[in-house]
Write a protein that holds these residues in place. Structure first.
Motif, short mmCIF file in Angstrom:
data_model
loop_
_atom_site.label_atom_id
_atom_site.label_comp_id
_atom_site.label_asym_id
_atom_site.label_seq_id
_atom_site.Cartn_x
_atom_site.Cartn_y
_atom_site.Cartn_z
N GLN A 16 -63.51 -27.15 141.78
CA GLN A 16 -62.41 -26.57 141.00
C GLN A 16 -62.77 -26.51 139.52
N ALA A 20 -63.32 -23.29 137.02
CA ALA A 20 -62.66 -23.15 135.71
C ALA A 20 -63.67 -22.76 134.62
N GLN A 138 -51.39 -38.47 140.61
CA GLN A 138 -52.20 -37.28 140.84
C GLN A 138 -51.37 -36.15 141.44
N GLN A 141 -49.26 -34.63 138.72
CA GLN A 141 -50.06 -33.85 137.77
C GLN A 141 -50.45 -32.49 138.35
N VAL A 142 -50.95 -32.49 139.59
CA VAL A 142 -51.37 -31.23 140.21
C VAL A 142 -50.15 -30.35 140.49
N GLN A 144 -47.48 -30.17 138.70
CA GLN A 144 -47.13 -29.56 137.41
C GLN A 144 -48.07 -28.42 137.08
N GLU A 145 -49.38 -28.62 137.35
CA GLU A 145 -50.36 -27.58 137.06
C GLU A 145 -50.13 -26.33 137.91
N THR A 146 -49.69 -26.52 139.14
CA THR A 146 -49.49 -25.39 140.04
C THR A 146 -48.07 -24.84 140.00
N GLY A 147 -47.20 -25.46 139.20
CA GLY A 147 -45.84 -24.95 139.05
C GLY A 147 -44.91 -25.27 140.19
N ARG A 177 -45.65 -23.86 146.95
CA ARG A 177 -45.37 -22.90 145.88
C ARG A 177 -44.93 -21.55 146.46
#
Length: 327
Positions: A16, A20, A138, A141-142, A144-147, A177
């Motif tokens: 990943q 990026a 974790q 956090q992930v 939040q990153e993926t909405g 999601r």
């Protein structure tokens, strides 16, 4: 001339991060000309990668060279070291070099010290399964990153379902999601545990539950959990590693409590528990246990680990030792 060194056992997280870097540095229209992935079985792969990194970029953007599973931080010949010392300081500003390895860099090597000088080094290690607070962190956090919005109970259930499998975590959050967008529109409330249980494959049987069954002397349940874990292709040594980690925490908590320590933060530091709020619950779990039993349990687990490493048959060895542990 950015240089990156990513290491650790979490191969999916490394992939990943590499993706990026491609998005950050490569121009999409010129990516096929400026991106090279050098696999470890290529002859003189490192030299080839350095030569590619010295090649001027085609078109616009940068050139990215990825040296996969490199052994530079575990072994490096003198000629190769000399080539690194000659090349790294003069890499073009438009070249980006990524080195990845599963193993921790050997700080004694000259090649590692050279990379420590020039490279951005980042660790991608798997979170131990018994560190449930870090696994929950974790997940949040992930998410939040993926909405994806999750309730507290939903996040806890997802952390229990995926454990330290980051690939599964990303896949399940992508599924959630899509569900959230299709079912609820733009104003989506956080997904609760009921929704997650209906969409995510929740493996209710875990090595931590096995540790709890052993602690409570529930022999039948412990044996069922062992079979469930083996049927899910959970490696026996990983099961034992989780048990050792959990019983080590319980031993430290019991030892500190019986030594008269009442400060939860101090107990957390000794037991290597990152969230001191967990100490109260751990104290309740070890209250009926004796120090002697906890010490003996760890000894039996280490004996089990030794037997498995010596090639003993996994299922029968686990079952026999689990019965002994429960008794």
């Amino acid at each position: 001339m950015p240089i990156y060194l990513y290491w650790g056992e979490d191969e999916f997280a490394i992939a990943q991060a590499a993706s990026a870097l491609q998005t950050q540095y490569l121009d999409p229209q010129w990516a096929s000309f400026n991106y090279d992935k050098v696999i470890p079985d290529q002859a003189d792969g490192v030299i080839q990668g350095l030569n590619l990194a010295m090649t001027p970029v085609f078109g616009v953007g940068c050139r990215l060279v990825w040296l996969v599973d490199t052994t530079l931080t575990q072994q490096c010949s003198e000629p190769l070291l000399a080539e690194l010392e000659r090349t790294l300081p003069v890499l073009p500003e438009t070249s980006v070099v990524l080195l990845t390895s599963r193993n921790k860099p050997d700080g004694r090597l000259k090649s590692t010290k050279l990379l420590q000088k020039w490279a951005n080094i980042r660790e991608f290690s798997l979170i131990p399964p018994w560190k449930t607070d870090l696994l929950l962190q974790q997940v949040r956090q992930v998410a939040q990153e993926t909405g994806v919005k999750l309730t507290t109970a939903g996040a806890e259930l997802l952390a229990q379902a995926v454990g330290n499998n980051t690939r599964q975590l990303f896949c399940e959050l992508e599924k959630l999601r899509l569900y959230s967008g299709e079912q609820r529109g733009q104003t989506t409330p956080p997904l609760d545990a009921a929704v997650i249980a209906s969409l995510v494959i929740v493996n209710t049987q875990s090595s931590l539950q096995l540790a709890a069954a052993i602690r409570q002397r529930q022999t039948a349940q412990a044996l069922e959990l062992v079979i469930d874990l083996i049927n899910r292709n959970e490696p026996a040594l990983r099961i034992v590693a989780t048990l050792v980690g959990q019983f080590r925490i319980w031993l430290w908590v019991k030892l500190m409590v019986e030594s008269g320590v009442r400060d939860e933060a101090e107990i957390a530091r000794a037991a290597e528990v990152s969230n001191p709020k967990r100490i109260y619950f751990l104290q309740q779990e070890v209250k009926p246990l004796s120090l002697r039993r906890l010490r003996r349990t760890l000894g039996l687990l280490l004996d089990l680990e030794t037997r498995l490493k010596q090639g003993a048959e996994e299922v029968s060895t686990l079952q026999t030792k689990i019965i002994e542990l429960c008794q």
